[in-house]
Design a protein around this motif. Sequence first.
Motif, PDB file in Angstrom:
ATOM      1  N   UNK A 125       0.851  -1.180   0.000  1.00 51.90           N
ATOM      2  CA  UNK A 125       0.000   0.000   0.000  1.00 51.90           C
ATOM      3  C   UNK A 125       0.894   1.240   0.000  1.00 51.90           C
ATOM      4  N   UNK A 126       0.395   2.379  -0.493  1.00 55.38           N
ATOM      5  CA  UNK A 126       1.205   3.608  -0.462  1.00 55.38           C
ATOM      6  C   UNK A 126       1.603   4.012   0.959  1.00 55.38           C
ATOM      7  N   UNK A 127       0.745   3.698   1.933  1.00 56.87           N
ATOM      8  CA  UNK A 127       1.011   4.103   3.315  1.00 56.87           C
ATOM      9  C   UNK A 127       2.045   3.224   4.001  1.00 56.87           C
ATOM     10  N   UNK A 128       2.167   1.973   3.546  1.00 59.16           N
ATOM     11  CA  UNK A 128       3.046   1.019   4.205  1.00 59.16           C
ATOM     12  C   UNK A 128       4.327   0.780   3.421  1.00 59.16           C
ATOM     13  N   UNK A 129       4.972  -0.359   3.695  1.00 61.13           N
ATOM     14  CA  UNK A 129       6.215  -0.703   3.001  1.00 61.13           C
ATOM     15  C   UNK A 129       6.442  -2.199   3.099  1.00 61.13           C
ATOM     16  N   UNK A 130       7.127  -2.749   2.089  1.00 65.45           N
ATOM     17  CA  UNK A 130       7.598  -4.132   2.166  1.00 65.45           C
ATOM     18  C   UNK A 130       9.038  -4.167   1.672  1.00 65.45           C
ATOM     19  N   UNK A 131       9.791  -5.138   2.173  1.00 64.94           N
ATOM     20  CA  UNK A 131      11.162  -5.335   1.737  1.00 64.94           C
ATOM     21  C   UNK A 131      11.439  -6.821   1.780  1.00 64.94           C
ATOM     22  N   UNK A 132      12.519  -7.228   1.115  1.00 69.00           N
ATOM     23  CA  UNK A 132      12.913  -8.634   1.072  1.00 69.00           C
ATOM     24  C   UNK A 132      14.401  -8.735   1.344  1.00 69.00           C
ATOM     25  N   UNK A 133      14.770  -9.633   2.251  1.00 68.53           N
ATOM     26  CA  UNK A 133      16.175  -9.868   2.590  1.00 68.53           C
ATOM     27  C   UNK A 133      16.553 -11.270   2.132  1.00 68.53           C
ATOM     28  N   UNK A 134      17.588 -11.380   1.312  1.00 72.00           N
ATOM     29  CA  UNK A 134      18.132 -12.664   0.905  1.00 72.00           C
ATOM     30  C   UNK A 134      19.164 -13.062   1.952  1.00 72.00           C
ATOM     31  N   UNK A 135      18.726 -13.846   2.931  1.00 72.95           N
ATOM     32  CA  UNK A 135      19.622 -14.180   4.042  1.00 72.95           C
ATOM     33  C   UNK A 135      19.227 -15.519   4.642  1.00 72.95           C
ATOM     34  N   UNK A 136      20.119 -16.061   5.441  1.00 72.22           N
ATOM     35  CA  UNK A 136      19.932 -17.368   6.062  1.00 72.22           C
ATOM     36  C   UNK A 136      19.608 -17.195   7.535  1.00 72.22           C
ATOM     37  N   UNK A 137      18.736 -18.044   8.050  1.00 72.41           N
ATOM     38  CA  UNK A 137      18.368 -17.994   9.462  1.00 72.41           C
ATOM     39  C   UNK A 137      19.582 -18.118  10.364  1.00 72.41           C
ATOM     40  N   UNK A 138      20.630 -18.767   9.875  1.00 77.00           N
ATOM     41  CA  UNK A 138      21.833 -18.948  10.687  1.00 77.00           C
ATOM     42  C   UNK A 138      22.615 -17.650  10.901  1.00 77.00           C
ATOM     43  N   UNK A 139      22.164 -16.582  10.274  1.00 70.98           N
ATOM     44  CA  UNK A 139      22.835 -15.284  10.439  1.00 70.98           C
ATOM     45  C   UNK A 139      21.817 -14.270  10.967  1.00 70.98           C
ATOM     46  N   UNK A 140      21.351 -14.453  12.211  1.00 67.76           N
ATOM     47  CA  UNK A 140      20.318 -13.569  12.737  1.00 67.76           C
ATOM     48  C   UNK A 140      20.775 -12.122  12.854  1.00 67.76           C
ATOM     49  N   UNK A 141      22.073 -11.899  13.081  1.00 66.06           N
ATOM     50  CA  UNK A 141      22.561 -10.524  13.190  1.00 66.06           C
ATOM     51  C   UNK A 141      22.352  -9.779  11.884  1.00 66.06           C
ATOM     52  N   UNK A 142      22.650 -10.439  10.769  1.00 66.02           N
ATOM     53  CA  UNK A 142      22.432  -9.802   9.471  1.00 66.02           C
ATOM     54  C   UNK A 142      20.943  -9.548   9.236  1.00 66.02           C
TER      55      UNK A 142
END
Length: 270
Positions: A125-142
């Motif tokens: 929606x124009x009011x909200x936002x979405x993003x996608x991270x290409x990452x592994x669960x084994x790297x929670x800090x990232x």
Amino acid sequence: MSDEKPGDARPPAIDTGTAHPARIWNYWLGGKDNYPIDREIGDQTLAVYPEIVDLARQQRAFLGRVVRHLAGEAGVRQFLDIGTGLPTADNTHEVAQRIAPESRIVYVDNDPLVLVHARALLTSTPEGATDYIDSDLRDPERIVTEAARTLDFTRPIAITMLGVLIFISDDDEAAAIMKHLVDALPPGSYLALTHTTNAVHGARTDEAVRVWNEGGSVPMVVRSPEMIEGFFGGLELLDPGLGPLTRWRPDGPAGEAVDEFCAVGKKPQG
């Protein structure tokens, strides 16, 4: 692990000769984003555990109920969906933004095919936002660092992790990952988690897991309800607590118990 982003011109490499959980799950849900090797392992698992198709659908239904509750009654406006899988109907951002258009959602997965489909996930929606991270669960800090580009970690966030922690076979590593993620959340945040157990069907579930693991996909483990509940350390479980995902606040009569347990926990104030 790739650092490519959804807008990159280069398509990510997809291994069509090795089964992948997201694509097998897609096959069970009736999707078309899978390959012969995924269908082969999916069918082998179905042969020993035919209930897996219903379980897959029940897990999607659980996600919808959880997000509706958190975006509605709980007033959460930020979601971190780890282990997204391939997009289907009523993805997290669709459910949340239907209730609260200003909701912000970050998806996390490490399957190249999910990255290909990221544009479908990145609508908003124009009011909200979405993003996608290409990452592994084994790297929670990232995960936390990159999610902070979209999410405000001073305000409540709901983490959803459906059927993903089963692929971290080492118990200590799984516990450390969960602690890292929960510690990063501000008070008033939530964790929604599902995990395979064998408390209901016992040996039949164990056999299905054996077939899955011997088929060449990412190996998975089952854990006892007590171990699963341990991942909610420091959180207050919402009613009805930990149990089969079919029994968590169903929209109608509760379904048969399944060997996928779930719970939703809230991080208390102070």
